[in-house]
Write a protein that holds these residues in place. Structure first.
Motif, PDB file in Angstrom:
ATOM      1  N   ASP A 168     -36.310  24.111  -0.431  1.00 40.25           N
ATOM      2  CA  ASP A 168     -36.707  22.748  -0.077  1.00 40.25           C
ATOM      3  C   ASP A 168     -35.516  21.823   0.130  1.00 40.25           C
ATOM      4  O   ASP A 168     -35.503  21.015   1.069  1.00 40.25           O
ATOM      5  CB  ASP A 168     -37.620  22.178  -1.159  1.00 40.25           C
ATOM      6  N   ARG A 171     -33.876  22.584   3.490  1.00 39.33           N
ATOM      7  CA  ARG A 171     -34.675  22.132   4.626  1.00 39.33           C
ATOM      8  C   ARG A 171     -34.621  20.609   4.745  1.00 39.33           C
ATOM      9  O   ARG A 171     -34.519  20.057   5.853  1.00 39.33           O
ATOM     10  CB  ARG A 171     -36.120  22.604   4.492  1.00 39.33           C
ATOM     11  N   ASP A 172     -34.678  19.912   3.612  1.00 38.22           N
ATOM     12  CA  ASP A 172     -34.569  18.450   3.662  1.00 38.22           C
ATOM     13  C   ASP A 172     -33.233  18.023   4.271  1.00 38.22           C
ATOM     14  O   ASP A 172     -33.163  17.060   5.048  1.00 38.22           O
ATOM     15  CB  ASP A 172     -34.697  17.865   2.256  1.00 38.22           C
ATOM     16  N   ARG A 264     -41.686  24.819   7.340  1.00 36.21           N
ATOM     17  CA  ARG A 264     -42.002  25.726   6.241  1.00 36.21           C
ATOM     18  C   ARG A 264     -42.879  26.868   6.760  1.00 36.21           C
ATOM     19  O   ARG A 264     -43.820  26.647   7.524  1.00 36.21           O
ATOM     20  CB  ARG A 264     -42.724  24.961   5.129  1.00 36.21           C
TER      21      ARG A 264
END
Length: 315
Positions: A168, A171-172, A264
């Motif tokens: 996460d 990806r952020d 995702r």
């Protein structure tokens, strides 16, 4: 760590000890490592009595932070879930295809001696290494954690995601980049099918991506948080030593690279690279539900650089 190693070794009988211990340095065996479901070398949990298993876990826990140990224990437990997902198939010419007792411990050298010694613990999706010399931990890499499945359902609609933060946060970060930054960071729209460094004793991966110097302050904090997910898997005092390498302006040299989709569920890969740093992540197998991560120090994996310095001083 020394006390835990000696306690485990003292619990073994002669036959167990013959497989559990090799003399120092035992190259190239000491430099051999795996994260696949093969024989990792040493004494596996299935050949230990319950108390010996506990002592092996106690040694493992000395080489990981609390969060790192919880993650490692979850990785081992995932073998049961994977066995279920694969419908309990018997493979690799053994009675159970996926087996949470097939994790091996091996010690190189004598922890009670004044000389260098090391240990490793590994099995499917887990490989932990530490080298001790002069009473100090001199190296803690390579350190591998994987998860298959990367996510699995829990009661109440929750998900078990032992490596969720590594996914996460990255990806952020990549989604926070503007078009010019992203053009440098995203190397390919397609993810490789595994980490590039593989199971090689030396990590040889091209240096690519965007340096943190070209990120804004907020993005640099995101990068630091992502780096901490990798460095934070080892004990706090050891992690602090590693984190200090990237304090202040030294963080600016760390590069971030990505390959694959940004949504995702899409196969994706990334890596962080800098002075004495390679952190890799890949989630491309089993419909992007199978994560491999590794933290390495390309100059000092297995303590090779620290031990060369030790030899120069004392021999």
């Amino acid at each position: 760590m020394t006390d835990a190693a000696l306690a485990w070794l003292d619990s073994l009988d002669d036959a167990q000890r013959a497989d559990a211990v090799l003399p120092w340095p035992s190259n190239p065996e000491r430099l051999r490592w795996h994260y696949t479901p093969v024989d990792h070398g040493g004494l596996h949990l299935g050949r230990m009595r319950p108390r010996q298993q506990s002592l092996a876990h106690q040694l493992l826990a000395t080489g990981l932070s609390r969060a790192g140990y919880v993650t490692a224990a979850t990785v081992i437990g995932l073998e049961n879930i994977l066995d279920h997902l694969e419908e309990w198939r018997v493979t690799w010419d053994r009675e159970r295809g996926r087996d949470p007792e097939l994790y091996w411990m091996r010690v190189f050298g004598d922890p009670a001696s004044a000389g260098p010694w090391s240990w490793r613990f590994g099995g499917h999706h887990l490989s932990v290494h530490h080298v001790v010399a002069d009473g100090e931990v001199r190296a803690s890499s390579p350190c591998f954690l994987g998860a298959d499945p990367a996510q699995a359902p829990l009661l109440g609609g929750h998900l078990l995601r032992p490596l969720g933060a590594a996914e996460d946060l990255a990806r952020d970060l990549v989604r926070s980049l503007d078009a010019a930054q992203r053009a440098v960071v995203v190397l390919s729209p397609h993810a490789p099918n595994d980490i590039l460094s593989g199971e090689q004793p030396r990590a040889l991966v091209p240096v690519e991506g965007l340096p943190a110097a070209e990120l804004d302050p907020g993005q640099r904090e995101q990068l630091r948080a992502l780096l901490d997910v990798f460095l934070g898997r080892i004990p706090e005092e050891l992690a602090a030593r590693e984190t200090a390498r990237f304090a202040g302006d030294r963080l600016l040299e760390v590069r971030f690279a990505w390959a694959g989709g940004l949504e995702r569920g899409e196969p994706h890969y990334y890596r962080l690279q800098g002075p004495r740093l390679l952190a890799e992540y890949d989630n491309s197998q089993r419909d992007a539900n199978h994560i491999h991560t590794v933290w390495r120090d390309p100059e000092n994996d297995f303590g090779e650089d620290a031990l060369a310095h030790h030899r120069a001083l004392f021999h």
